[in-house]
Design a protein around this motif. Structure first.
Motif, short mmCIF file in Angstrom:
data_model
loop_
_atom_site.label_atom_id
_atom_site.label_comp_id
_atom_site.label_asym_id
_atom_site.label_seq_id
_atom_site.Cartn_x
_atom_site.Cartn_y
_atom_site.Cartn_z
N ARG A 147 -5.55 -12.13 3.46
CA ARG A 147 -5.64 -12.70 2.11
C ARG A 147 -6.84 -12.12 1.36
O ARG A 147 -6.77 -11.85 0.17
N GLN A 148 -7.94 -11.97 2.07
CA GLN A 148 -9.14 -11.42 1.44
C GLN A 148 -8.88 -10.00 0.95
O GLN A 148 -9.30 -9.63 -0.15
N VAL A 149 -8.18 -9.21 1.75
CA VAL A 149 -7.82 -7.85 1.34
C VAL A 149 -6.95 -7.90 0.10
O VAL A 149 -7.17 -7.15 -0.87
N ARG A 150 -5.97 -8.76 0.10
CA ARG A 150 -5.05 -8.85 -1.05
C ARG A 150 -5.79 -9.28 -2.32
O ARG A 150 -5.57 -8.71 -3.40
N TYR A 151 -6.69 -10.25 -2.20
CA TYR A 151 -7.44 -10.71 -3.37
C TYR A 151 -8.30 -9.58 -3.96
O TYR A 151 -8.40 -9.42 -5.18
N ASN A 152 -8.91 -8.81 -3.08
CA ASN A 152 -9.74 -7.70 -3.56
C ASN A 152 -8.90 -6.57 -4.13
O ASN A 152 -9.33 -5.89 -5.09
N GLN A 153 -7.72 -6.35 -3.58
CA GLN A 153 -6.82 -5.36 -4.16
C GLN A 153 -6.39 -5.78 -5.57
O GLN A 153 -6.33 -4.96 -6.49
N GLU A 154 -6.11 -7.07 -5.73
CA GLU A 154 -5.73 -7.58 -7.05
C GLU A 154 -6.88 -7.42 -8.04
O GLU A 154 -6.66 -7.11 -9.22
N LEU A 155 -8.10 -7.63 -7.57
CA LEU A 155 -9.27 -7.44 -8.41
C LEU A 155 -9.36 -5.99 -8.89
O LEU A 155 -9.58 -5.73 -10.08
N ILE A 174 -15.61 4.81 -12.19
CA ILE A 174 -16.37 5.01 -10.95
C ILE A 174 -16.44 3.69 -10.18
O ILE A 174 -16.86 2.67 -10.73
N VAL A 175 -16.02 3.73 -8.93
CA VAL A 175 -16.05 2.54 -8.07
C VAL A 175 -16.72 2.90 -6.75
O VAL A 175 -16.39 3.93 -6.15
N THR A 176 -17.64 2.08 -6.31
CA THR A 176 -18.30 2.28 -5.02
C THR A 176 -18.00 1.09 -4.11
O THR A 176 -18.13 -0.06 -4.53
N ILE A 177 -17.55 1.39 -2.88
CA ILE A 177 -17.28 0.33 -1.91
C ILE A 177 -17.87 0.74 -0.56
O ILE A 177 -18.14 1.92 -0.30
N PHE A 178 -18.05 -0.23 0.30
CA PHE A 178 -18.58 0.04 1.62
C PHE A 178 -17.56 0.78 2.48
O PHE A 178 -16.35 0.69 2.25
N ASP A 179 -18.06 1.50 3.46
CA ASP A 179 -17.21 2.18 4.44
C ASP A 179 -16.72 1.18 5.49
O ASP A 179 -17.36 0.15 5.73
N GLY A 180 -15.62 1.53 6.15
CA GLY A 180 -15.14 0.75 7.29
C GLY A 180 -14.28 -0.43 6.86
O GLY A 180 -14.06 -0.69 5.68
N GLU A 181 -13.79 -1.14 7.87
CA GLU A 181 -12.96 -2.32 7.59
C GLU A 181 -13.84 -3.52 7.22
O GLU A 181 -14.98 -3.61 7.68
N PRO A 182 -13.32 -4.40 6.35
CA PRO A 182 -11.96 -4.42 5.80
C PRO A 182 -11.77 -3.56 4.56
O PRO A 182 -10.69 -3.50 4.00
N TYR A 183 -12.84 -2.87 4.13
CA TYR A 183 -12.80 -2.14 2.86
C TYR A 183 -11.79 -0.99 2.89
O TYR A 183 -11.13 -0.71 1.88
N ASP A 184 -11.66 -0.33 4.04
CA ASP A 184 -10.68 0.75 4.14
C ASP A 184 -9.25 0.24 3.93
O ASP A 184 -8.37 0.98 3.49
N LEU A 185 -9.04 -1.05 4.27
CA LEU A 185 -7.71 -1.63 4.12
C LEU A 185 -7.33 -1.85 2.66
O LEU A 185 -6.15 -2.10 2.36
N TRP A 186 -8.28 -1.76 1.76
CA TRP A 186 -7.98 -1.94 0.34
C TRP A 186 -7.13 -0.79 -0.21
O TRP A 186 -6.44 -0.95 -1.21
N ASN A 187 -7.23 0.40 0.44
CA ASN A 187 -6.47 1.58 -0.02
C ASN A 187 -6.72 1.86 -1.50
O ASN A 187 -5.81 1.95 -2.32
N ILE A 188 -7.99 2.05 -1.83
CA ILE A 188 -8.38 2.18 -3.22
C ILE A 188 -7.71 3.35 -3.93
O ILE A 188 -7.36 3.27 -5.12
#
Length: 264
Positions: A147-155, A174-188
């Motif tokens: 759910r957290q991944v989905r909410y951030n993807q929606e954002l 320009i967007v900066t995000i952290f490396d690794g999971e769960p951030y990689d799961l966002w599929n930016i």
């Protein structure tokens, strides 16, 4: 905000930086110091850029752009109200005061990154050369990872859709995000393509390129100071541009960045 200046296409600022040298002694009594290695920072801003920053935490990043990089045409925004912001980040008050003292800088509060069209004329006039969202995160809405991944993807999708119409020709998001999971799961990358953006390039985010910047947690400062420093964690910056004929950057890779940079 003043009239934006013409910017050159296809340029990333590469600034050399010398790490402080540490004196080493090869022989007893020797005071010879080791040479200072040069560090090249990738900074995707020029002083002439008209820059919109959304989701600012304590405004230390905006403050650094202004004072360390000469980016004076800034519109820096926060999701929080001013009172809530200063309560979460007491250090923000000084940064905001400096920003607001500049005639070419504006600071706005209660700006939703997914609804920039409702944030007033200073934003909706558009023509931004850079639209920046550093470390987007919805906060602790749930402990469920999916759910957290989905909410951030929606954002992110909401932000991309909201920001796209505000870009100047040849402008970048320009967007900066952290490396690794769960951030990689966002599929930016896929999220950006879905809304009509193309990946220009990505590169390692280096907090040291922005003197005075400190990472601010979405939920506010850690009580009693804490020890966690987000700027020490691995992170990556992604640059996107619109697919409708706007040219991509074409700067050749630097040899010392070959493991960090990628083109898409």
């Amino acid at each position: 905000m003043g009239k934006s200046k013409k910017i050159s296409k296809g340029k990333h600022i590469q600034k050399p930086y010398s790490r402080p040298s540490h004196h080493r002694s090869n022989k007893k009594g020797s005071s010879k110091s080791a040479p200072s290695p040069q560090v090249t920072f990738t900074i995707p801003f020029e002083s002439s850029n008209r820059i919109l920053l959304v989701g600012e935490g304590d405004f230390s990043f905006s403050h650094s752009l202004l004072n360390a990089h000469g980016c004076a045409s800034l519109l820096a925004t926060s999701y929080d109200s001013r009172s809530n912001l200063v309560e979460k980040y007491p250090q923000a008050a000084a940064f905001i005061a400096d920003l607001e003292a500049e005639e070419t800088v504006d600071v706005l509060y209660k700006v939703d990154a997914t609804k920039l069209d409702k944030a007033g004329k200073k934003i909706t006039n558009g023509g931004f050369d850079r639209i920046v969202f550093n470390f987007p995160h919805v906060g602790g809405l749930t402990k469920d990872v999916n759910r957290q991944v989905r909410y951030n993807q929606e954002l992110l999708v909401g932000f991309f859709r909201s920001a796209l119409p505000l870009l100047a020709p040849a402008g970048s998001i320009i967007v900066t995000i952290f490396d690794g999971e769960p951030y990689d799961l966002w599929n930016i990358r896929d999220l950006a393509r879905h809304v009509g953006l193309k990946v220009d390039r990505s590169f390692k985010f280096q907090a040291g390129a922005y003197p005075g910047y400190r990472h601010a947690r979405t939920l506010g400062n850690i009580k009693d100071g804490g020890g966690w420093k987000g700027e020490d964690r691995g992170a990556r910056t992604y640059m996107f541009y619109a697919k409708d004929g706007i040219a991509s950057y074409s700067e050749p890779k630097k040899s010392n960045e070959s493991t960090d940079d990628d083109q898409d």
